[in-house]
Scaffold this active site. Structure first.
Site, mmCIF file in Angstrom:
data_model
loop_
_atom_site.group_PDB
_atom_site.id
_atom_site.type_symbol
_atom_site.label_atom_id
_atom_site.label_comp_id
_atom_site.label_asym_id
_atom_site.label_seq_id
_atom_site.Cartn_x
_atom_site.Cartn_y
_atom_site.Cartn_z
ATOM 1 N N TYR A 19 4.707 3.120 -13.926
ATOM 2 C CA TYR A 19 4.422 1.790 -12.673
ATOM 3 C C TYR A 19 4.587 0.736 -13.520
ATOM 4 O O TYR A 19 5.833 -0.251 -13.654
ATOM 5 C CB TYR A 19 3.611 1.574 -12.022
ATOM 6 C CG TYR A 19 3.410 0.623 -10.387
ATOM 7 C CD1 TYR A 19 4.316 0.269 -10.183
ATOM 8 C CD2 TYR A 19 2.429 0.062 -10.935
ATOM 9 C CE1 TYR A 19 4.276 -0.659 -9.220
ATOM 10 C CE2 TYR A 19 2.146 -1.226 -10.040
ATOM 11 C CZ TYR A 19 3.428 -1.546 -9.237
ATOM 12 O OH TYR A 19 3.087 -2.755 -8.565
ATOM 13 N N ALA B 215 8.593 -10.218 -8.137
ATOM 14 C CA ALA B 215 7.299 -10.216 -7.787
ATOM 15 C C ALA B 215 6.589 -9.175 -8.253
ATOM 16 O O ALA B 215 7.419 -7.860 -8.364
ATOM 17 C CB ALA B 215 6.720 -10.139 -6.658
ATOM 18 N N ASP C 5 14.948 -4.824 4.329
ATOM 19 C CA ASP C 5 13.382 -3.835 4.120
ATOM 20 C C ASP C 5 13.782 -1.997 4.580
ATOM 21 O O ASP C 5 14.214 -2.336 5.613
ATOM 22 C CB ASP C 5 12.404 -3.785 4.960
ATOM 23 C CG ASP C 5 10.899 -3.482 4.026
ATOM 24 O OD1 ASP C 5 10.093 -4.623 3.633
ATOM 25 O OD2 ASP C 5 10.694 -2.594 4.014
ATOM 26 N N GLY D 101 6.335 -6.140 4.241
ATOM 27 C CA GLY D 101 5.196 -5.134 4.346
ATOM 28 C C GLY D 101 4.583 -5.718 3.839
ATOM 29 O O GLY D 101 4.599 -6.768 4.797
ATOM 30 N N PHE D 102 3.802 -6.595 3.312
ATOM 31 C CA PHE D 102 2.439 -6.773 3.816
ATOM 32 C C PHE D 102 2.352 -8.321 3.067
ATOM 33 O O PHE D 102 2.247 -9.126 3.773
ATOM 34 C CB PHE D 102 1.120 -6.376 2.831
ATOM 35 C CG PHE D 102 -0.485 -7.108 2.706
ATOM 36 C CD1 PHE D 102 -0.372 -7.776 3.266
ATOM 37 C CD2 PHE D 102 -0.937 -7.543 1.494
ATOM 38 C CE1 PHE D 102 -1.874 -8.665 3.099
ATOM 39 C CE2 PHE D 102 -1.797 -7.891 0.929
ATOM 40 C CZ PHE D 102 -2.252 -8.972 1.970
ATOM 41 N N ILE D 103 2.792 -9.029 2.059
ATOM 42 C CA ILE D 103 2.766 -9.959 1.275
ATOM 43 C C ILE D 103 3.822 -10.169 1.833
ATOM 44 O O ILE D 103 4.112 -11.325 2.282
ATOM 45 C CB ILE D 103 2.613 -9.939 -0.247
ATOM 46 C CG1 ILE D 103 1.407 -9.242 -0.430
ATOM 47 C CG2 ILE D 103 3.055 -11.618 -0.803
ATOM 48 C CD1 ILE D 103 1.090 -9.740 -2.803
ATOM 49 N N LYS E 285 7.290 -1.979 -14.184
ATOM 50 C CA LYS E 285 7.500 -3.573 -14.089
ATOM 51 C C LYS E 285 8.159 -4.586 -14.635
ATOM 52 O O LYS E 285 8.159 -5.711 -14.855
ATOM 53 C CB LYS E 285 5.967 -3.519 -12.936
ATOM 54 C CG LYS E 285 5.760 -3.498 -11.226
ATOM 55 C CD LYS E 285 7.552 -3.302 -10.580
ATOM 56 C CE LYS E 285 6.735 -4.704 -10.183
ATOM 57 N NZ LYS E 285 8.045 -5.416 -9.021
ATOM 58 N N GLY F 273 6.584 -0.190 4.118
ATOM 59 C CA GLY F 273 6.826 -1.609 5.228
ATOM 60 C C GLY F 273 6.796 -1.662 6.631
ATOM 61 O O GLY F 273 6.731 -0.331 7.099
#
Ligand code: UDP
Length: 322
Positions: free
Chosen positions: A149, A117, A31, A10-12, A153, A36
């Protein structure tokens, strides 16, 4: 260090993989490529210190041996992007909660440092600005998927802290605020890559709502600098940290900035939230992190200005024909 990054395509996650490999660490990425992309990690695939597995973070048989092999687990695999979350609430909640359960259970067997994260979304619609780690969470009703969501988290955080308390598992919980950089896709709703794509192609730049809502955007490389300093700070383990930027900009000003930086051909238009998200969608007017705790722990906070961040995203998009 040997590191497992779930969600590493993915991005980060892919920026973290790139940085760790560049610093001679050995990296395993898990992944499922749901959000991603292989293109994010293609340049790493040939390196001897990089390993990729295609699969789900909810697959215990896959995750267990991967966790056993490493010194630290970066658990980044999660449903992301407000648009995707609102469109796929079941997948969002199940992936987030089940994935963290599997990772933490595996990590606890051998006491592996686990970085969870998390997200500024857990603050919900808190009105006390800036948001500090010990603030109460103010979530909206269960009928609105966005808060499901946030709640999923928050459960991940509670679970990680429970493992820290009962099993003495070293954990680090990081709440990422709006993070931006090259390779971030606008497909799941993120505003900066969306505006940049619109600006570069001369399409209308779509501001949702009044555009007076404000956000603080941090550069992904600054965010990772903070994260890796935390990993090197054992006194930070067992705690929650905000990571983001404190510099606010309204979405209208961001649209103007991107318009100018991409050549000034686009019109800026305003669209109601209902057209893009769901009926009754609740947006936040402001979201600013309190970075005092982060700075106190590591002597650093992200500070790249939004103009520079936008320029970097544009340069990358131009180079890659996006
Ligand atoms: N936004 C917008 N146009 C877009 C995408 C997003 O005006 O094409 C707005 C969105 O409504 C929010 C802000 O930009 O107020 C940041 O959105 P993003 O999804 O990037 O992150 P959020 O802070 O909502 O998690």
């Amino acid at each position: 260090m040997r590191a497992l990054i779930t969600g590493g395509a993915g991005f980060i996650g892919s920026h973290l993989a790139e940085r760790l490999v560049a610093e001679d660490h050995e990296v395993w990425v898990l992944d499922d490529l749901s959000t991603g992309a292989m293109s994010n990690i293609d340049p790493l695939m040939q390196g001897p210190n990089f390993h990729f597995s295609l699969g789900s973070v909810t697959d215990e048989a896959l995750v267990g041996p991967m966790v056993d092999r490493v010194d630290v687990v970066f658990h980044f695999a999660a449903a992301v992007g407000v648009k995707l979350i609102v469109a796929n609430p079941t997948r969002t909640i199940e992936t987030n909660i089940r994935g963290s359960e599997v990772v933490l259970q595996a990590a606890a067997r051998k006491g592996k440092l686990t970085v969870i994260a998390s997200t500024s979304e857990v603050y919900g619609k808190g009105v006390r600005i800036p948001y500090a780690e010990d603030d109460d969470l103010l979530l909206g009703p269960t009928s609105k998927s966005r808060w499901g969501y946030a709640c999923s988290k928050a459960i991940d955080e509670y679970l990680a802290l429970a493992y820290a308390k009962e099993r003495e598992l070293p954990v680090l919980i990081v709440r990422f605020f709006n993070t931006v950089g090259p390779r971030q896709t606008g497909r799941y709703g993120m505003v900066v890559p969306t505006f940049v794509r619109q600006g570069l192609s001369g399409d209308d730049i779509t501001v949702y709502g009044t555009g007076e809502q404000r956000r603080c955007f941090a550069d992904v490389s600054d965010v990772l600098e903070a994260l890796l300093r935390l990993v090197d700070t054992p006194s930070a383990f067992g705690q929650v940290f905000n990571i983001g930027s404190e510099q606010e900009i309204s979405i209208n000003d961001l649209a103007g900035l991107v318009r100018e930086a991409t050549g000034g051909r686009s019109q800026i238009i305003h669209a109601p939230y209902e057209e893009v998200y769901e009926e009754g969608f609740e947006d936040l007017q402001r979201r600013v992190p309190d970075l005092g705790k982060l700075e106190g722990a590591i002597g650093y906070k992200p500070s790249t200005p939004i103009e520079t961040i936008v320029d970097r995203v544009i340069a990358h998009a131009r180079d890659h024909g996006e």
